[in-house]
Design an enzyme around this catalytic site. Structure first.
Site, mmCIF file in Angstrom:
data_model
loop_
_atom_site.group_PDB
_atom_site.id
_atom_site.type_symbol
_atom_site.label_atom_id
_atom_site.label_comp_id
_atom_site.label_asym_id
_atom_site.label_seq_id
_atom_site.Cartn_x
_atom_site.Cartn_y
_atom_site.Cartn_z
ATOM 1 N N TYR A 124 -4.770 18.226 -6.644
ATOM 2 C CA TYR A 124 -4.635 18.988 -7.849
ATOM 3 C C TYR A 124 -6.214 19.272 -8.480
ATOM 4 O O TYR A 124 -5.900 19.578 -9.783
ATOM 5 C CB TYR A 124 -3.757 18.289 -8.923
ATOM 6 N N LYS A 171 -0.150 8.592 3.039
ATOM 7 C CA LYS A 171 -0.185 9.010 4.433
ATOM 8 C C LYS A 171 -1.708 8.504 4.755
ATOM 9 O O LYS A 171 -2.507 9.369 5.350
ATOM 10 C CB LYS A 171 -0.244 10.536 4.414
ATOM 11 N N ASP A 204 6.452 9.764 4.690
ATOM 12 C CA ASP A 204 7.631 10.447 5.473
ATOM 13 C C ASP A 204 8.763 9.309 5.730
ATOM 14 O O ASP A 204 9.627 9.707 5.428
ATOM 15 C CB ASP A 204 7.053 11.285 6.714
ATOM 16 N N ASP A 228 4.272 13.980 -7.533
ATOM 17 C CA ASP A 228 4.934 15.401 -8.042
ATOM 18 C C ASP A 228 6.279 15.955 -7.386
ATOM 19 O O ASP A 228 7.108 16.116 -7.727
ATOM 20 C CB ASP A 228 3.745 16.562 -7.914
#
Ligand code: NAI
Length: 338
Positions: A124, A171, A204, A228
């Site tokens: 962002y 991740k 995931d 988010d």
């Protein structure tokens, strides 16, 4: 004690739900003196900037705001007002409690988790480039300082609220530097809080576990984009975007807003749920106790919470959660029970 606070109605359904929430707060005798300031499309319509300096300054002065949603054009146009405001005021912690509510039908029971999202960097940062035609890049930024302060915020919150466990979703197997820094920093901070459990899950697999059994999670800690996305996913466990509040917290300022957006599909029809913004206002009143020692504000928060809980339990509900009430009718059902 009376607290000056900025009310930013926003656009789309924002002004409708903000008006309903203000009514409930006034009826409950919330110790807040509102100053209304514009942002988003509403500010543009008045010929002002999308995020007027006067709005930012007012929040800086009062340290407190309740904000309705602001539309951000997709794939073109101006930068998100929300991202700008969070950056301008360094509101680094986005906090979104997700709980089942009696009277709101859901697929899951016993959900009581809190999403803590780093709110100022990651993807962002808005640093995007066209390298050559057909090739664009977006820069993901992680700093030691931001990773550490959000991890510390999550653990301190867990300690303050008697929460058992912080789970970081990451991740770092692929983004070894950026997510690696986020993960390593969280691990280091966890060491300072031995009484609070810590787990790290690749996001995931973490999402799969979330949808299998959300009640196994307590505090979820994530960088900006994951937070988010996952906070909307979590909203789905407990009845959708109309029932999840949020806070954007910094060192000196706090902006409370619902997780949902401006809902252009239902704007202007008087049917949006004001509950998520009302719950955000309750968080604001509790924040006044935590940061300014105002016990009366927290007592008002408890009364509002009891009133909306009782209204929901009695079947008073807006359309998004299977009811028939419009925005103001739901607010009135809450006011009746105060
Ligand atoms: P959205 O949250 O506005 O709407 C998604 C769906 O949920 C729609 O079907 C909508 O009708 C429903 N919904 C949302 N809030 C509701 C409420 N209070 N009561 C009943 N139903 C409700 O998400 P969407 O459509 O992706 O975004 C619309 C705009 O809002 C975009 O411009 C987006 O950038 C902006 N947005 C602003 C946020 C903010 O100001 N904090 C947060 C999220 C999105």
């Amino acid at each position: 004690m009376q607290h000056a606070a900025v009310l930013i109605p926003g656009d789309g359904i924002g002004p409708e739900v903000a008006e309903a929430v203000r009514r409930v707060l006034d009826a409950a005798g919330a110790p807040v003196a509102w100053q209304t300031h514009l942002a988003g499309q509403a500010a543009l319509d008045e010929g002002d900037d999308v995020l007027p300096d006067s709005t930012v300054e007012a929040v800086r002065d009062t340290g407190l705001a309740l904000k309705g949603p602001c539309t951000t054009p997709v794939g073109r146009g101006f930068t998100s007002v929300n991202v700008k405001l969070r950056k301008a005021l360094d509101l680094y912690a986005a906090v979104r409690p997700v709980r089942n509510l009696e009277g709101v039908p859901t697929r899951f029971e016993g959900v009581d988790l809190v999403v803590v999202r780093e709110n100022t960097e990651g993807l962002y940062s808005g640093v995007e480039n066209e390298i050559t035609e057909g090739v664009v890049t977006s820069l993901k930024v992680a700093t030691q300082r931001a990773c550490e302060r959000i991890a510390r915020w999550a653990f301190e919150y867990a300690r303050r609220r008697g929460r058992q466990k912080v789970t970081v979703l990451h991740k770092a197997n692929i983004m070894k530097l950026t997510d690696g820094l986020f993960l390593r920093t969280a691990e280091a901070v966890a060491g300072e809080f031995p009484e609070i459990g810590f787990e790290a899950l690749i996001i995931d697999a973490g999402c799969m576990r979330l949808v299998q059994e959300p009640s196994q999670f307590d505090v979820l800690l994530m960088e900006n984009l994951y937070g988010d996305v996952v906070s909307d996913l979590c909203a789905g466990f407990v009845g959708g975007l109309g029932v999840v509040p949020g806070a954007n917290l910094g060192q000196d300022c706090a902006v409370f807003e619902a997780v949902h957006g401006s809902a252009p599909d239902i704007a202007g029809k008087g049917g949006a749920s004001p509950l998520a913004l009302l719950m955000s206002a309750v968080m604001m009143l509790n924040h006044l106790k935590e940061t300014r020692g105002d016990a009366e504000a927290a007592a008002v928060a408890d009364r509002i919470k009891a009133a909306y809980s009782s209204a929901l339990a009695a079947g008073a509900a807006t359309r998004d959660v299977g009811g028939t009430l419009g925005t103001l009718a739901f607010a009135d059902a809450v006011i009746e029970r105060l």
